[in-house]
Design an enzyme around this catalytic site. Structure first.
Site, PDB file in Angstrom:
ATOM      1  N   ASP A  19       0.691  -1.124  -0.032  1.00 58.81           N
ATOM      2  CA  ASP A  19       0.072   0.098   0.139  1.00 58.81           C
ATOM      3  C   ASP A  19       0.853   1.332  -0.051  1.00 58.81           C
ATOM      4  O   ASP A  19       1.920   1.302   0.166  1.00 58.81           O
ATOM      5  CB  ASP A  19      -0.778  -0.084   1.249  1.00 58.81           C
ATOM      6  CG  ASP A  19      -2.092   1.013   0.885  1.00 58.81           C
ATOM      7  OD1 ASP A  19      -2.397   1.394  -0.039  1.00 58.81           O
ATOM      8  OD2 ASP A  19      -2.825   1.037   2.258  1.00 58.81           O
ATOM      9  N   HIS A  36       2.320   3.295  -8.966  1.00 60.81           N
ATOM     10  CA  HIS A  36       2.137   1.959  -9.335  1.00 60.81           C
ATOM     11  C   HIS A  36       3.438   1.320  -9.980  1.00 60.81           C
ATOM     12  O   HIS A  36       3.701   0.260 -10.039  1.00 60.81           O
ATOM     13  CB  HIS A  36       0.847   1.719 -10.213  1.00 60.81           C
ATOM     14  CG  HIS A  36      -0.407   2.112  -9.233  1.00 60.81           C
ATOM     15  ND1 HIS A  36      -0.541   1.780  -7.812  1.00 60.81           N
ATOM     16  CD2 HIS A  36      -1.395   2.999  -9.652  1.00 60.81           C
ATOM     17  CE1 HIS A  36      -1.787   2.539  -7.641  1.00 60.81           C
ATOM     18  NE2 HIS A  36      -2.304   2.927  -8.605  1.00 60.81           N
ATOM     19  N   LEU A 130      11.223 -20.008  -4.709  1.00 60.83           N
ATOM     20  CA  LEU A 130      10.234 -19.329  -4.025  1.00 60.83           C
ATOM     21  C   LEU A 130       8.861 -19.587  -4.604  1.00 60.83           C
ATOM     22  O   LEU A 130       8.625 -19.730  -5.891  1.00 60.83           O
ATOM     23  CB  LEU A 130      10.508 -17.911  -4.329  1.00 60.83           C
ATOM     24  CG  LEU A 130       9.459 -16.871  -3.268  1.00 60.83           C
ATOM     25  CD1 LEU A 130       9.551 -16.790  -2.114  1.00 60.83           C
ATOM     26  CD2 LEU A 130       9.501 -15.394  -4.133  1.00 60.83           C
TER      27      LEU A 130
HETATM   28  C1  IPE Z   1      -5.588  -2.876  -0.350  1.00 63.99           C
HETATM   29  O1  IPE Z   1      -5.296  -1.542  -0.639  1.00 63.99           O
HETATM   30  C2  IPE Z   1      -5.607  -3.400  -1.821  1.00 63.99           C
HETATM   31  C3  IPE Z   1      -4.191  -3.688  -2.267  1.00 63.99           C
HETATM   32  C4  IPE Z   1      -2.905  -3.125  -1.838  1.00 63.99           C
HETATM   33  C5  IPE Z   1      -4.093  -4.308  -3.564  1.00 63.99           C
HETATM   34  P1  IPE Z   1      -6.286  -0.302  -0.613  1.00 63.99           P
HETATM   35  O2  IPE Z   1      -5.361   1.044  -0.842  1.00 63.99           O
HETATM   36  O3  IPE Z   1      -7.122  -0.692  -1.886  1.00 63.99           O
HETATM   37  O4  IPE Z   1      -7.158  -0.765   0.572  1.00 63.99           O
HETATM   38  P2  IPE Z   1      -8.104   0.667   1.211  1.00 63.99           P
HETATM   39  O5  IPE Z   1      -8.972   1.341   0.286  1.00 63.99           O
HETATM   40  O6  IPE Z   1      -7.276   1.784   1.769  1.00 63.99           O
HETATM   41  O7  IPE Z   1      -8.800  -0.233   2.703  1.00 63.99           O
HETATM   42  C1  IPE Z   2      -1.652   0.198  -3.480  1.00 66.07           C
HETATM   43  O1  IPE Z   2      -1.281   1.636  -3.422  1.00 66.07           O
HETATM   44  C2  IPE Z   2      -1.767  -0.442  -4.825  1.00 66.07           C
HETATM   45  C3  IPE Z   2      -3.082  -0.822  -5.037  1.00 66.07           C
HETATM   46  C4  IPE Z   2      -4.133  -0.609  -4.186  1.00 66.07           C
HETATM   47  C5  IPE Z   2      -3.249  -1.388  -6.420  1.00 66.07           C
HETATM   48  P1  IPE Z   2      -2.541   2.566  -3.374  1.00 66.07           P
HETATM   49  O2  IPE Z   2      -2.975   2.904  -4.925  1.00 66.07           O
HETATM   50  O3  IPE Z   2      -3.705   2.221  -2.539  1.00 66.07           O
HETATM   51  O4  IPE Z   2      -1.754   3.845  -2.874  1.00 66.07           O
HETATM   52  P2  IPE Z   2      -2.413   4.776  -1.635  1.00 66.07           P
HETATM   53  O5  IPE Z   2      -3.001   4.071  -0.503  1.00 66.07           O
HETATM   54  O6  IPE Z   2      -3.603   5.671  -2.553  1.00 66.07           O
HETATM   55  O7  IPE Z   2      -1.244   5.666  -1.407  1.00 66.07           O
HETATM   56 MG    MG Z   3      -4.070   2.322  -0.638  1.00 71.10          MG
END
Ligand code: IPE
Ligand code: IPE
Ligand code: MG
Length: 237
Positions: A19, A36, A130
């Site tokens: 995240d 990303h 792995l």
């Molecule tokens: C969880 O992250 C999903 C992934 C890392 C793929 P999100 O950023 O989507 O989760 P919320 O919305 O903060 O709970």
């Molecule tokens: C995690 O990073 C990646 C996915 C959920 C695909 P985020 O896109 O949720 O990044 P933040 O949480 O907005 O910083």
């Molecule tokens: Mg996120």
């Protein structure tokens, strides 16, 4: 410099909620998709680092069943990056003897992506390095939805008496994969967001502040050190 892991117990299975890509990009005044892209590169490196440290199973949360609710342009970029990723992963799995499995509802993905995933899973199925799981269109509730179990019961695969947690697990995407001992969620958020609901019953959780694109081997070792400080009781004393 060699990693000092002396005396540390290495978890067999580490699961990571990657995240913070969006926030990482925002801090640099860049579009979320830039985060990303960088996040994808980090996954490749962490696979090598994890194996290097003696981790046998690594599962990463790449796209949740809820992530479809993001703006279409972001969903499209994520899917394009995953497409690209599956191709590099094909090379890496061969180079590093890595078995790759995708967990989640693959049937909702574009046909070409489904084919890429199937080819990768097939090509890597006998690799003994792995075990790498990518959670893609994955949701714990979606996985647990008991339709599959009910169908098999209806077809006479087992009797009600035989149905217990061990049998139930045979119908999860993670069949045959041990439960994660350690779950890491980067970016400081402290929630599960529908990740591996069943499998984390006794996992240890660690929430470093680092944003996913900045995660590295040093951070992974820190997580393992924290894991080693935990007293795991499993309901005992
Ligand atoms: C969880 O992250 C999903 C992934 C890392 C793929 P999100 O950023 O989507 O989760 P919320 O919305 O903060 O709970
Ligand atoms: C995690 O990073 C990646 C996915 C959920 C695909 P985020 O896109 O949720 O990044 P933040 O949480 O907005 O910083
Ligand atoms: Mg996120």
């Amino acid at each position: 410099m060699a990693d000092n892991l002396e005396g540390l117990k290495i978890p067999e299975h580490v699961a990571i909620i990657m995240d913070g890509n969006g926030r990482w990009a925002k801090k640099r005044l860049m579009p979320r998709n830039f985060g990303h892209k960088q996040g994808g590169k980090v996954v490749e490196q962490i696979c090598r680092d994890a194996y290097d440290l003696g981790i046998k199973y690594l599962t990463v949360y790449a796209f949740s069943t809820e992530n479809w609710s993001r703006p279409q342009s972001e969903v499209d970029t994520l899917m394009d990056l995953l497409r690209e990723y599956m191709s590099t992963c094909m090379e890496n799995s061969q180079k590093n003897n890595m078995r790759v499995r995708v967990i989640g509802d693959k049937s909702k993905l574009d046909e070409d992506l489904q084919q890429k995933i199937a080819a990768l899973e097939e090509a890597s199925k006998d690799y003994t390095g792995l075990n790498f799981q990518v959670a893609l269109n994955y949701g714990g509730r979606d996985e647990i939805a008991v339709k599959k179990v009910a169908e098999n019961y209806k077809n006479g695969e087992f009797t009600l008496d035989q149905l217990n947690p061990e049998l139930f697990e045979e119908y999860l995407d993670t069949k045959g994969i041990p439960d994660p001992e350690l779950v890491i969620r980067t970016s400081g958020e402290k929630r599960l967001s529908n990740f591996l609901l069943w499998q984390v019953a006794y996992s240890e959780f660690y929430y470093p502040e680092v944003l996913w694109p900045d995660f590295n081997k040093k951070e992974l070792i820190k997580a393992i050190e924290q894991f080693n400080k935990r007293e795991r009781r499993f309901g005992g004393v």
